[in-house]
Design a protein around this motif. Structure first.
Motif, PDB file in Angstrom:
ATOM      1  N   HIS A 100       0.815  -1.216   0.000  1.00 18.83           N
ATOM      2  CA  HIS A 100       0.000   0.000   0.000  1.00 18.83           C
ATOM      3  C   HIS A 100       0.848   1.265   0.000  1.00 18.83           C
ATOM      4  CE1 HIS A 100      -3.099   2.665   2.346  1.00 18.83           C
ATOM      5  NE2 HIS A 100      -2.541   3.304   1.368  1.00 18.83           N
ATOM      6  N   PRO A 101       1.899   1.380   0.847  1.00 21.10           N
ATOM      7  CA  PRO A 101       2.692   2.615   0.840  1.00 21.10           C
ATOM      8  C   PRO A 101       3.277   2.954  -0.524  1.00 21.10           C
ATOM      9  CG  PRO A 101       3.191   1.334   2.796  1.00 21.10           C
ATOM     10  CD  PRO A 101       2.332   0.469   1.925  1.00 21.10           C
ATOM     11  N   ILE A 102       3.622   1.937  -1.312  1.00 20.27           N
ATOM     12  CA  ILE A 102       4.171   2.208  -2.649  1.00 20.27           C
ATOM     13  C   ILE A 102       3.135   2.941  -3.492  1.00 20.27           C
ATOM     14  CG2 ILE A 102       5.081   1.164  -4.752  1.00 20.27           C
ATOM     15  CD1 ILE A 102       6.072  -1.165  -3.022  1.00 20.27           C
ATOM     16  N   GLY A 103       1.896   2.425  -3.466  1.00 23.48           N
ATOM     17  CA  GLY A 103       0.821   3.078  -4.202  1.00 23.48           C
ATOM     18  C   GLY A 103       0.514   4.460  -3.666  1.00 23.48           C
ATOM     19  N   SER A 104       0.566   4.626  -2.340  1.00 23.33           N
ATOM     20  CA  SER A 104       0.266   5.923  -1.733  1.00 23.33           C
ATOM     21  C   SER A 104       1.268   6.994  -2.152  1.00 23.33           C
ATOM     22  CB  SER A 104       0.243   5.798  -0.212  1.00 23.33           C
ATOM     23  OG  SER A 104      -0.834   5.028   0.226  1.00 23.33           O
ATOM     24  N   MET A 159       3.239   6.952  -4.804  1.00 22.81           N
ATOM     25  CA  MET A 159       3.065   7.201  -6.242  1.00 22.81           C
ATOM     26  C   MET A 159       1.890   8.129  -6.502  1.00 22.81           C
ATOM     27  SD  MET A 159       3.739   3.417  -7.843  1.00 22.81           S
ATOM     28  CE  MET A 159       3.045   3.925  -9.420  1.00 22.81           C
ATOM     29  N   SER A 160       0.752   7.851  -5.844  1.00 23.33           N
ATOM     30  CA  SER A 160      -0.442   8.659  -6.088  1.00 23.33           C
ATOM     31  C   SER A 160      -0.266  10.073  -5.561  1.00 23.33           C
ATOM     32  CB  SER A 160      -1.670   8.018  -5.447  1.00 23.33           C
ATOM     33  OG  SER A 160      -1.624   8.095  -4.035  1.00 23.33           O
ATOM     34  N   GLY A 161       0.522  10.218  -4.480  1.00 23.15           N
ATOM     35  CA  GLY A 161       0.764  11.551  -3.946  1.00 23.15           C
ATOM     36  C   GLY A 161       1.405  12.466  -4.972  1.00 23.15           C
ATOM     37  N   PHE A 162       2.335  11.923  -5.774  1.00 23.41           N
ATOM     38  CA  PHE A 162       2.966  12.715  -6.823  1.00 23.41           C
ATOM     39  C   PHE A 162       2.093  12.811  -8.070  1.00 23.41           C
ATOM     40  CE2 PHE A 162       6.669  11.128  -4.376  1.00 23.41           C
ATOM     41  CZ  PHE A 162       7.209  12.356  -4.022  1.00 23.41           C
ATOM     42  N   LEU A 163       1.494  11.688  -8.476  1.00 24.83           N
ATOM     43  CA  LEU A 163       0.742  11.658  -9.726  1.00 24.83           C
ATOM     44  C   LEU A 163      -0.519  12.502  -9.675  1.00 24.83           C
ATOM     45  CD1 LEU A 163       1.136   7.880 -10.705  1.00 24.83           C
ATOM     46  CD2 LEU A 163       2.302   9.863 -11.694  1.00 24.83           C
ATOM     47  N   GLN A 164      -1.173  12.569  -8.490  1.00 21.14           N
ATOM     48  CA  GLN A 164      -2.398  13.362  -8.428  1.00 21.14           C
ATOM     49  C   GLN A 164      -2.126  14.839  -8.593  1.00 21.14           C
ATOM     50  OE1 GLN A 164      -4.492  14.120  -4.785  1.00 21.14           O
ATOM     51  NE2 GLN A 164      -2.859  13.233  -3.547  1.00 21.14           N
TER      52      GLN A 164
END
Length: 480
Positions: free
Chosen positions: A75-79, A81-86
């Motif tokens: 989960h932290p990997i996705g979190s 990534m999404s923090g930057f991508l969003q």
């Protein structure tokens, strides 16, 4: 430090409430899926750790420990990534894409025939959960009025409880493979609903797309004309310009490089709320028995109520939803701080009572009574959902500055699930060392420290604007 003049935001009335509720409910389908993904491991472990598993293979205690916690590693990997991508692609697109690994995870779980495939399926689900957390948190905070932010964030938190309830009901009716197949409906429906809601006006303004932002704001304030939202629209533009002024920074960080984003964490408006919310996460996870939940069936067996485990799982899910509904109805009147302190005190007392009951039972001071542990466990789940489990997620939607919100919420969500992994993975070894009763007593002692910390450092953010909240952390205030 000169205080920034903060103008109150207009109350738009019932139509605006309906519009913001629809937007919140649409994106909350992601959290329904999250609740389902977090709970399905309980069904799988309950079957594969039984004396006669129905799935053609079994699971050791060590494998159960890894399966119950491995989701929280990825989960932290996705979190992150999404923090930057969003920040680059927007909240809406990230929320839609987050459903793809969820669909893959459910398909893999349906077809799994080995422990390795179980791990792969939960890794995919963990990536989905992580990828969705940051945009969900940012979106709810940015599209709602201050008067509704607590209630709307509570709806989002309740959605995960609904997902847990759905899995519990389906698990009482079907084998977990069928449950996995039926669960695919949730992410597919989620993608359709999110496609119908507007993008965050605040994100659009930050990207210089003011015309689109104004249209989205009109939608969110009750499908009104631009002149109705003119005051708030200009206030959002002003906030986007001055956010960061509280730390005396006259330059705007517009670069989207990773190093520039990471540099934000040297800012007091980031590391101070980060410290607060991570300690809050730690204390709330402990008091809500989050580390124990994948092994709940094992605990129910220890306290003599395993015969009704399916019904108990449904009951606990219903109680959590009821608590979230009460939170939605009362948070604006009572405030987040009061609800938090009340839940801290209540669950700490309940954990001491549960540990004391187990100690008395194991020393033959009392006879086994099924209703006592059931009542205590049910109360822990209820009061945990009433203020504790949802409150740190609500805070994430409002405590970070505008320029850092996307990245900071992503990192916070990542760290929270890394914390859940550590706590969940270490629970069985700790229980083996201390026994169940003294593990519960340890949790209660931690709750005492959590209550004291919240009393001194947790601010009241209900009905506060983003600038008012930023000012609190910029000045490094203490509540008492």
């Amino acid at each position: 430090m000169e205080k920034i003049n903060i103008q109150p935001v207009k109350n738009y009335g019932i139509k605006a409430t309906v519009a913001q509720t629809l937007a919140t409910v649409a994106q909350s389908f992601l959290l329904i899926g999250l609740g389902m993904e977090l709970t399905v491991s309980t069904l799988v472990i309950g079957d594969l750790r039984s004396s006669s598993p129905q799935s053609g293979f079994s699971m050791t205690q060590n494998e159960a420990s890894w399966y119950g916690s491995i989701l929280f590693i990825f989960h932290p990997i996705g979190s992150v990534m999404s923090g930057f991508l969003q920040e680059r692609f927007g909240r809406k697109r990230c929320m839609i894409l987050a459903n793809v690994p969820s669909i893959l995870g459910w398909i893999l779980l349906y077809y799994t025939n080995s422990i390795t495939m179980l791990y792969v399926s939960t890794i995919s689900m963990g990536m989905s959960i992580g990828f969705s957390e940051a945009p969900i948190i940012s979106y709810v905070g940015e599209v709602t009025e201050p008067r509704l932010r607590g209630s709307m964030a509570s709806i989002a938190s309740m959605s995960s409880m609904i997902g847990m309830l759905l899995i519990s009901i389906l698990g009482s009716m079907y084998h977990w493979r069928i449950v996995a197949l039926l669960s695919i409906i949730s992410p597919v429906a989620c993608m359709c609903f999110i496609a119908c809601i507007p993008e965050s006006p605040m994100w659009l303004i930050a990207k210089g797309r003011n015309e689109e932002a104004e249209k989205c704001l009109c939608w969110l304030r009750g499908w009104v004309e631009p002149n109705v939202v003119k005051s708030e629209f200009h206030e959002l533009i002003h906030y986007n310009e001055v956010s960061g002024a509280l730390q005396g920074d006259s330059t705007s960080r517009k670069s989207s490089s990773i190093l520039q984003y990471l540099a934000l964490f040297k800012d007091p408006l980031v590391y101070r709320p980060l410290r607060l919310v991570m300690l809050f996460f730690f204390f709330s996870f402990i008091l809500c028995l989050i580390p124990c939940r994948p092994f709940l069936y094992i605990i129910l067996e220890r306290v003599g109520i395993f015969d009704y485990h399916d019904l108990i799982l449904v009951l606990l899910s219903v109680l959590q939803i009821m608590a979230c509904i009460i939170t939605i109805l009362t948070v604006n009147r009572l405030g987040k701080r009061f609800l938090t302190l009340f839940s801290f005190a209540t669950n700490t007392f309940l954990l001491f009572a549960f540990g004391g009951y187990l100690i008395a039972l194991n020393n033959n001071l009392i006879s086994s009574t099924r209703w006592i542990p059931l009542l205590i466990i049910s109360s822990i789940f209820f009061f945990g959902a009433y203020g504790l489990s949802s409150m740190p997620w609500i805070l994430l939607s409002e405590i970070y500055s505008n320029e850092s919100r996307g990245v900071a919420t992503g990192v916070s969500a990542a760290l929270s699930y890394l914390l859940i992994f550590i706590l969940t993975k270490s629970y069985l070894p700790v229980e083996s060392l201390l026994t169940l009763e003294y593990s519960i007593i340890l949790f209660a002692v931690i709750g005492v420290f959590g209550a004291l910390y919240s009393y001194y450092y947790l601010p009241e953010t209900e009905n506060k604007t983003f600038l008012e909240i930023e000012e609190f952390f910029a000045l490094n205030k203490r509540v008492h």
